[in-house]
Enzyme design. Structure first.
Site, PDB file in Angstrom:
ATOM      1  N   ASP A 122      31.789  40.877  65.453  1.00  0.00           N
ATOM      2  CA  ASP A 122      31.414  42.232  65.058  1.00  0.00           C
ATOM      3  C   ASP A 122      31.602  42.234  63.548  1.00  0.00           C
ATOM      4  OD1 ASP A 122      31.546  44.961  64.231  1.00  0.00           O
ATOM      5  OD2 ASP A 122      31.669  45.476  66.342  1.00  0.00           O
ATOM      6  N   HIS A 123      30.490  42.118  62.813  1.00  0.00           N
ATOM      7  CA  HIS A 123      30.653  41.821  61.384  1.00  0.00           C
ATOM      8  C   HIS A 123      31.351  42.958  60.622  1.00  0.00           C
ATOM      9  CE1 HIS A 123      26.962  44.149  60.723  1.00  0.00           C
ATOM     10  NE2 HIS A 123      27.250  44.144  59.439  1.00  0.00           N
ATOM     11  N   LYS A 180      19.475  55.834  60.950  1.00  0.00           N
ATOM     12  CA  LYS A 180      18.573  55.145  60.025  1.00  0.00           C
ATOM     13  C   LYS A 180      17.705  56.194  59.338  1.00  0.00           C
ATOM     14  CE  LYS A 180      18.485  50.601  62.162  1.00  0.00           C
ATOM     15  NZ  LYS A 180      19.312  49.868  61.199  1.00  0.00           N
ATOM     16  N   GLU A 200      22.197  54.809  56.809  1.00  0.00           N
ATOM     17  CA  GLU A 200      21.324  53.803  56.193  1.00  0.00           C
ATOM     18  C   GLU A 200      20.032  54.471  55.758  1.00  0.00           C
ATOM     19  OE1 GLU A 200      21.355  49.650  58.160  1.00  0.00           O
ATOM     20  OE2 GLU A 200      21.567  51.072  59.774  1.00  0.00           O
ATOM     21  N   HIS A 243      30.225  48.476  66.118  1.00  0.00           N
ATOM     22  CA  HIS A 243      30.799  48.709  64.790  1.00  0.00           C
ATOM     23  C   HIS A 243      31.627  49.996  64.686  1.00  0.00           C
ATOM     24  CE1 HIS A 243      28.123  45.508  64.070  1.00  0.00           C
ATOM     25  NE2 HIS A 243      27.070  46.183  63.697  1.00  0.00           N
ATOM     26  N   LYS A 291      26.178  39.541  68.261  1.00  0.00           N
ATOM     27  CA  LYS A 291      25.755  40.711  69.006  1.00  0.00           C
ATOM     28  C   LYS A 291      24.258  40.631  69.270  1.00  0.00           C
ATOM     29  CE  LYS A 291      24.628  44.519  67.019  1.00  0.00           C
ATOM     30  NZ  LYS A 291      23.805  45.230  66.014  1.00  0.00           N
TER      31      LYS A 291
END
Ligand code: BG6
Length: 541
Positions: free
Chosen positions: A212-213, A376, A251, A275, A183
């Site tokens: 897409d991890h 974030k 996060e 994601h 990505k």
């Protein structure tokens, strides 16, 4: 167990890696054969933090096909041994299991470095020669995987040169050539379509693996198992029994020196387009007819096609809230605001937080809102999917307590993607004692406790799947394009364009507000209004 290390080291390996039940997963993939893996962008962050540590862990677990070679391709000049040393240091820092020197030394023998510009034909001619030679020495049968971990602006130059040099051809009998693309896959629908054209002009769709991890995370893979291997969930997995769904990815980290990229991306492109939308499709898809890659991905695409599109800026304003973190504190530590971060423009309009209400127009989900939230510098790290079931009728135990506006509580099934991976179910129970008091309790399954093993990293699973030729956990061309189409209308409302260049040009007059929020808070107050307008609340974790 297959070993990538000399036989005399086997006892050492077996001691630390008894067979891991978490590895079996959904895939029916065949055992991969040894191959050459070329990583473009070998001096970059991803290679250091994720790719080489993942390859080392695969090798340490005996899963990397023995004899496989890894070739780092990048612009800086350096001999193989300097590259190996750098990778050793990175792996010691980022590997999920401690690095054993003997194992590393053996692994590093098959690690090479290839210096070249990304857009110079000679570099690819030399790469082809080197691959031919390694192929003979290691008996690799012409199996080659090209991993694009360089900056996205390099994707097209790399792919076109792989084609020009013929490296996109499978070559030897039984060989293959595959492209794994990191990505961001485009910045909007138009650029993603163009990139798809470029990639598929060199590599057929069956040889293209868009990473897409999140799809490689154990708990994301477990969504399908939970839904379709347990008879109790599927009959109630619909608008008749489910009140709403929440997907949150939080996060504590800020932009962490990645402003160059993040300024053109923002939370919507960075996390939602890929994601979170992927998680949403797994939760909301119909059962596929089989576990074949196209059956699974076909069902996911149907969900994407059923997402209710936002019609205009007003619609976006009503359903989507964006925010940007200001200075604040995380775990008692003062942290700067986004605009004070290195390389962020002082008047940046980049969002670091998004909350939205998504609706799916199909029979199963009609009228069930899905609240999606990502940010974030939030107070906690974690990604969770919460399924809120409808409340039991207000009779017997669910009557309103005097003076309270709460009537009972929903049953909530929480799928914890990370950390503390697991699944819990909240239900009502009688408090022990003579009085009849009902309190919510939690039934909890934790991966670590049940299987006694840490889950492998997402990249381990994905690298192995690509080597085996199993694309199930990679995004198909139409999935990526549908997701962009959905997200583009939001970008258009915010910035007046979709391509990520607009932040510098100010915003359209009717653009929805970019709200500030203090680092360490759960985003702007306006984000709480989204579910509250519907009489619901975000789940606090
Ligand atoms: C990446 C995003 O794709 O995912 C990052 O670019 C984000 O901004 C990261 O931090 C989160 O992934 P993980 O696996 O660390 O939760």
């Amino acid at each position: 167990m297959r070993l990538a290390f000399p036989v005399e080291m086997a006892p050492l390996l077996l001691m630390q890696t008894a067979s891991n039940p978490l590895r079996e997963g959904l895939s029916n993939r065949p055992q991969p054969k040894p191959c050459a893996l070329v990583i473009f962008g070998a001096t970059g962050d991803l290679t250091h933090r994720k790719l080489v540590p993942a390859l080392y862990n695969l090798a340490a677990d005996g899963d990397l096909p023995p004899g496989s070679v890894i070739i780092g391709f990048a612009r800086r000049d350096k001999p193989d041994d300097v590259f190996r040393k750098e990778m050793e240091e990175a792996t010691k820092k980022f590997s999920r299991q401690p690095v054993q020197q003997e194992l590393w030394d053996h692994f590093a023998q098959n690690l090479f470095y290839h210096r070249s510009e990304f857009d110079k034909d000679e570099g690819y001619t030399a790469l082809a020669e080197r691959l031919d030679q390694l192929d003979k020495e290691h008996n690799l049968g012409g199996r080659r995987m090209f991993y694009l971990a360089a900056g996205p602006e390099q994707f097209e130059p790399i792919i076109s040169r792989l084609k020009k040099s013929g490296l996109n051809n499978p070559g030897a009998e039984g060989g293959w050539a595959r492209a794994v693309v990191e990505k961001p896959f485009g910045t909007d629908l138009a650029s993603a379509r163009h990139l798809n054209e470029v990639v598929n002009d060199a590599f057929p769709e069956t040889s293209t693996y868009r990473i897409d991890h999140f799809l490689g995370k154990e708990t994301a893979q477990n969504i399908m198992v939970l839904r379709f291997a347990n008879a109790i969930f599927e009959p109630i997995w619909n608008s008749r029994y489910i009140d709403h769904i929440e997907i949150t990815a939080a996060e504590t980290l800020g932009v962490e020196g990645r402003a160059g990229y993040y300024e053109t991306s923002g939370a919507l492109r960075d996390m939602v387009q890929n994601h979170l939308i992927q998680l949403l499709t797994l939760v909301c898809m119909e059962p596929p007819t089989d576990l074949g890659a196209d059956s699974v991905r076909g069902e996911k695409v149907k969900v994407l096609r059923s997402l209710r599109p936002f019609k205009n800026a007003d619609d976006v304003k009503q359903h989507v809230v964006r925010g940007q973190y200001a200075a604040g504190a995380i775990n008692g530590q003062a942290v700067p605001g986004y605009r004070e971060e290195q390389n962020v423009k002082p008047g940046s309009m980049t969002e670091t937080f998004v909350a939205m209400r998504v609706l799916i127009d199909n029979w199963r989900w009609s009228g069930v809102p899905i609240y999606v939230r990502v940010g974030k510098r939030l107070p906690k790290n974690g990604a969770e999917i919460s399924i809120f079931f409808k409340q039991a009728p207000s009779v017997l135990f669910n009557q309103q307590a005097p003076g309270s506006d709460e009537v009972g509580a929903n049953n909530v099934l929480v799928i914890r993607i990370q950390p503390d991976e697991g699944v819990s179910l909240r239900m009502q129970s009688k408090l022990p004692g003579a009085a009849l008091r009902v309190e919510p309790v939690k039934m909890d399954f934790q991966y670590g406790a049940s299987f006694g093993k840490a889950s492998p990293e997402a990249y381990e699973r994905l690298l192995l799947d690509a080597m085996s030729g199993d694309p199930t956990l990679f995004a198909r061309r139409d999935e990526v394009e549908e997701a962009w189409q959905f997200v583009d209308t939001i970008e258009q409302a915010w910035h007046g364009t979709t391509d990520g260049t607009a932040t510098a040009n100010g915003k359209p007059a009717d653009a929805p507000t970019l709200y500030g929020y203090a680092a360490g808070s759960w985003g702007p107050a306006e984000a709480d209004d989204l579910p509250e307008q519907d009489g619901r609340k975000w789940r606090r974790f």
